[in-house]
Design a protein around this motif. Structure first.
Motif, PDB file in Angstrom:
ATOM      1  N   TYR A   7      33.606  10.745 -14.190  1.00  0.00           N
ATOM      2  CA  TYR A   7      34.646   9.716 -14.148  1.00  0.00           C
ATOM      3  C   TYR A   7      34.031   8.322 -14.212  1.00  0.00           C
ATOM      4  N   LEU A  11      34.843   5.715 -17.097  1.00  0.00           N
ATOM      5  CA  LEU A  11      35.411   4.419 -16.711  1.00  0.00           C
ATOM      6  C   LEU A  11      34.536   3.279 -17.235  1.00  0.00           C
ATOM      7  N   LEU A  22      38.189  -7.988 -25.432  1.00  0.00           N
ATOM      8  CA  LEU A  22      38.471  -9.322 -24.899  1.00  0.00           C
ATOM      9  C   LEU A  22      37.524 -10.359 -25.509  1.00  0.00           C
ATOM     10  N   VAL A 128      46.518  -9.047 -23.837  1.00  0.00           N
ATOM     11  CA  VAL A 128      46.439  -9.219 -22.383  1.00  0.00           C
ATOM     12  C   VAL A 128      47.201  -8.097 -21.668  1.00  0.00           C
ATOM     13  N   TYR A 132      45.723  -5.130 -19.204  1.00  0.00           N
ATOM     14  CA  TYR A 132      46.218  -4.860 -17.849  1.00  0.00           C
ATOM     15  C   TYR A 132      46.669  -3.406 -17.696  1.00  0.00           C
ATOM     16  N   VAL A 139      42.115   3.323 -14.000  1.00  0.00           N
ATOM     17  CA  VAL A 139      41.794   3.360 -12.574  1.00  0.00           C
ATOM     18  C   VAL A 139      42.670   4.390 -11.864  1.00  0.00           C
TER      19      VAL A 139
ATOM     20  N   VAL B 217      35.561   5.440  -6.522  1.00  0.00           N
ATOM     21  CA  VAL B 217      35.073   4.743  -7.723  1.00  0.00           C
ATOM     22  C   VAL B 217      36.162   3.819  -8.251  1.00  0.00           C
ATOM     23  N   ALA B 218      37.375   4.384  -8.371  1.00  0.00           N
ATOM     24  CA  ALA B 218      38.494   3.590  -8.891  1.00  0.00           C
ATOM     25  C   ALA B 218      38.755   2.372  -8.012  1.00  0.00           C
ATOM     26  N   VAL B 221      36.046  -0.261  -8.457  1.00  0.00           N
ATOM     27  CA  VAL B 221      36.211  -0.970  -9.726  1.00  0.00           C
ATOM     28  C   VAL B 221      37.363  -1.971  -9.617  1.00  0.00           C
ATOM     29  N   HIS B 222      38.444  -1.517  -8.989  1.00  0.00           N
ATOM     30  CA  HIS B 222      39.607  -2.392  -8.824  1.00  0.00           C
ATOM     31  C   HIS B 222      39.240  -3.636  -8.009  1.00  0.00           C
ATOM     32  N   PHE B 225      37.059  -6.014  -9.976  1.00  0.00           N
ATOM     33  CA  PHE B 225      37.835  -6.821 -10.923  1.00  0.00           C
ATOM     34  C   PHE B 225      38.623  -7.907 -10.192  1.00  0.00           C
ATOM     35  N   ALA B 281      43.261 -14.948 -19.915  1.00  0.00           N
ATOM     36  CA  ALA B 281      43.499 -13.508 -19.990  1.00  0.00           C
ATOM     37  C   ALA B 281      43.043 -12.834 -18.700  1.00  0.00           C
ATOM     38  N   LEU B 282      41.845 -13.186 -18.247  1.00  0.00           N
ATOM     39  CA  LEU B 282      41.343 -12.590 -17.008  1.00  0.00           C
ATOM     40  C   LEU B 282      42.243 -12.926 -15.823  1.00  0.00           C
ATOM     41  N   VAL B 285      45.655 -11.053 -16.043  1.00  0.00           N
ATOM     42  CA  VAL B 285      45.521  -9.636 -15.679  1.00  0.00           C
ATOM     43  C   VAL B 285      45.314  -9.505 -14.174  1.00  0.00           C
ATOM     44  N   PHE B 288      48.614 -10.161 -12.465  1.00  0.00           N
ATOM     45  CA  PHE B 288      49.482  -8.991 -12.646  1.00  0.00           C
ATOM     46  C   PHE B 288      49.068  -7.867 -11.704  1.00  0.00           C
ATOM     47  N   ASP B 289      47.770  -7.707 -11.547  1.00  0.00           N
ATOM     48  CA  ASP B 289      47.268  -6.690 -10.625  1.00  0.00           C
ATOM     49  C   ASP B 289      47.777  -6.941  -9.216  1.00  0.00           C
ATOM     50  N   ASP B 292      51.332  -5.993  -8.948  1.00  0.00           N
ATOM     51  CA  ASP B 292      51.588  -4.676  -9.525  1.00  0.00           C
ATOM     52  C   ASP B 292      52.705  -4.771 -10.572  1.00  0.00           C
ATOM     53  N   SER B 385      48.898  -3.757  -6.031  1.00  0.00           N
ATOM     54  CA  SER B 385      48.404  -2.612  -6.802  1.00  0.00           C
ATOM     55  C   SER B 385      47.618  -1.676  -5.911  1.00  0.00           C
TER      56      SER B 385
END
Lengths: 162, 408
Positions: A7, A11, A22, A128, A132, A139, B217-218, B221-222, B225, B281-282, B285, B288-289, B292, B385
């Motif tokens: 995973y 990922l 991007l 964008v 997202y 994830v 892991v997820a 990563v979240h 970011f 853009a970053l 996103v 938005f995260d 959620d 999120s």
């Protein structure tokens, strides 16, 4: 069951492709010394989006939910990602074709029209949103509940059957 | 591999293949053990059976720990029974396997009223199969092997009363010197210390693996970011302010020196436009995260409730759209040549017409970005999120779930 190492690898690959996407969206207009540079960048970008679509579908196929036959449940949960990715790919390819067509002879010429500007805005906005939604889905697919039988899955199954 | 010498729990309803030993205590009569009975509460009322299961599961450890002390007091003359216990052990061991495995695996199968009988039979037939799914159960057994020598009881035991709603044969754990392991359909005595060594090794290797799951892991990563997003929010606000200051300084008093602005700014226009898109853009996103955005209803509700984070996301998206709409003008500035040069895009008098809206849009983008940054820093820790994605999805549809229960 999804292995942690696999995973992580998947990922990382997905995020690499997203980052490239991007990067090209941000700086492709700067990198137009020769038309062929942009052409290569655009081709790789579109292939990257395609790869990302393939990877996410392979991840779907790997889930217990899919193997149990609940494809509609997966589609319901991730339809935003699937639709947006398809729309973004369509926008990207059309914009790239249009821009390359206009700039092929002289990469530093002023080629903008209202139509191109509009398509450009939509493509970048879709990029964008794609970023997202795709990131969220990637994830989210790390959740072990998608890879085993669970109370949650049975409840979802009941809802789908109704 | 749990050594349970004690009670013959299924005395009232013996299994066809093996006859069970007699019950040493009368208290066992209260426990309903036969499988046909066991099915009734599950099929009729699944939630009740689940609760019952949870109760028995929760109660068992405490009972088993208290039992030896209690039994010692009640039966001080018990050593006579030791030999009989050894002969009885295999049967009890077998039943303890079935009850453990069914209690762990049939938990989910029963909750929808699905008949759990086939599963139980399958487990009885293959009690020693080492699959990945069975690992937690094995670990539990391994832990139970580690009994101190003083706890090994050789007396006769009479298990305490078990008020069980759930009808699985719940034997009482009671350590003896030997452990009986089934090999080729026969139980053979094995030394406890040897088994402990092997199972501890297994334990070690299994403890290492689940320490870092895919969910972790997820989540990491979240969070990474989110950190990048936090950086980009501030950097973007700073960049936008710097950009608008540079534009106004170069344009001079009352925007009187636009040609100077064009000449100085033409090398900067496109790189800044690109950087602005990247950061926007970053930031979008990331914003938005935080709300959620994929759960549109929640996001819209938060927006109308004037939640700062939802407002910030909206402002970022607006700024992104405005910024992108100036792409054509940016390219025009990038390709600036004085109007005197042949083929110039900037004819005399066009400068003001083109540049005024461009400056205003840049100013608005700067304001939006700055405001978003302030809104986000009002509640920097907010992240819906993470709360919604990594919490239980079962709670997502509480109304529908109750509806299902009521209809079934």
């Amino acid at each position: 069951m999804l292995q942690t190492n696999n995973y992580s690898l998947v990922l990382a690959l997905q995020f690499l492709l997203l980052s490239y996407d991007l990067f090209v969206n941000s700086f492709s207009e700067l990198l137009r010394m020769a038309p062929v540079i942009q052409l290569v960048l655009f081709i790789i970008q579109d292939i990257a989006v395609l790869f990302n679509i393939i990877i996410i579908f392979l991840m779907f196929f790997n889930t217990f939910v899919f193997q149990a036959g609940l494809v509609s449940l997966l589609f319901r949960k991730f339809k935003g990602t699937i639709i947006l990715t398809a729309v973004y790919l369509a926008f990207s390819i059309s914009l790239h074709v249009w821009i390359m067509n206009l700039r092929w002879k002289d990469s530093n010429s002023f080629v903008w029209t209202d139509g191109l500007q509009t398509l450009f805005v939509f493509q970048r906005l879709a990029a964008v949103l794609y970023c997202y939604f795709y990131k969220r889905t990637a994830v989210r697919l790390g959740d072990p509940r998608f890879y085993q039988d669970s109370l949650w899955l049975r409840k979802e199954f009941m809802q789908v059957r109704r | 591999m749990r050594a349970e010498p004690g009670p013959g729990l299924e005395v009232g309803h013996p299994h066809p293949p093996r006859a069970l030993p007699p019950v040493p205590s009368a208290t066992q009569d209260d426990i309903p053990l036969s499988r046909p009975k066991k099915k009734k509460p599950r099929t009729k009322n699944p939630p009740a059976s689940l609760e019952g299961l949870a109760q028995t599961a929760a109660r068992r450890p405490s009972e088993s720990s208290e039992a030896p002390i209690k039994e010692l007091q009640e039966h001080p003359e018990a050593p006579v029974q030791r030999r009989q216990k050894k002969t009885r052990l295999p049967l009890e061991l077998d039943t303890s396997f079935t009850q453990k495995k069914t209690s762990s695996s049939s938990l989910l199968r029963n909750e929808n009223g699905i008949d759990a009988e086939p599963d139980e039979e399958a487990v009885v037939q293959k009690p020693r199969r080492k699959t990945k799914k069975a690992q937690p159960v094995e670990v539990q057994y391994a832990n139970e092997l580690g009994v101190e020598d003083e706890d090994v009881i050789t007396d006769e035991q009479s298990p305490p009363e078990q008020p069980s709603v759930f009808t699985a044969p719940t034997g009482i754990s009671q350590p003896v010197g030997k452990v009986f392991v089934e090999k080729s359909r026969r139980f053979q005595a094995a030394d406890r210390s040897v088994l402990i060594k092997t199972t501890e090794n297994l334990d070690m290797s299994m403890d290492m693996k689940p320490s870092w799951t895919t969910r972790d892991v997820a989540l990491s990563v979240h969070r990474t970011f989110r950190m990048i997003g936090l950086f980009s929010h501030g950097f973007l606000a700073g960049c936008a302010v710097w950009n608008i200051v540079v534009i106004y300084v170069l344009a001079g008093d009352q925007l009187s020196n636009l040609s100077n602005l064009l000449q100085q700014y033409k090398t900067l226009a496109y790189p800044f436009q690109s950087l602005l898109y990247l950061l926007l853009a970053l930031s979008t996103v990331s914003a938005f995260d935080r709300i959620d955005f994929a759960k549109t209803l929640v996001a819209i509700r938060n927006f109308f409730a004037l939640d700062p984070t939802a407002l910030a996301s909206f402002l970022y998206f607006t700024a992104l759209t405005l910024s992108l709409s100036q792409q054509m003008t940016s390219d025009r500035i990038h390709l600036y040549t004085p109007s005197s040069v042949n083929g110039s895009l900037w004819a005399a008098g066009v400068e003001e017409q083109t540049l005024h809206p461009w400056i205003v849009v840049n100013l608005v983008v700067t304001l939006l970005v700055g405001l978003s940054w302030i809104f986000l820093s009002y509640r920097p820790g907010m992240d819906l999120s993470e709360e919604l994605m990594f919490s239980s999805d079962v709670e997502e549809y509480p109304d529908k779930d109750t509806g299902i229960k009521a209809s079934s």
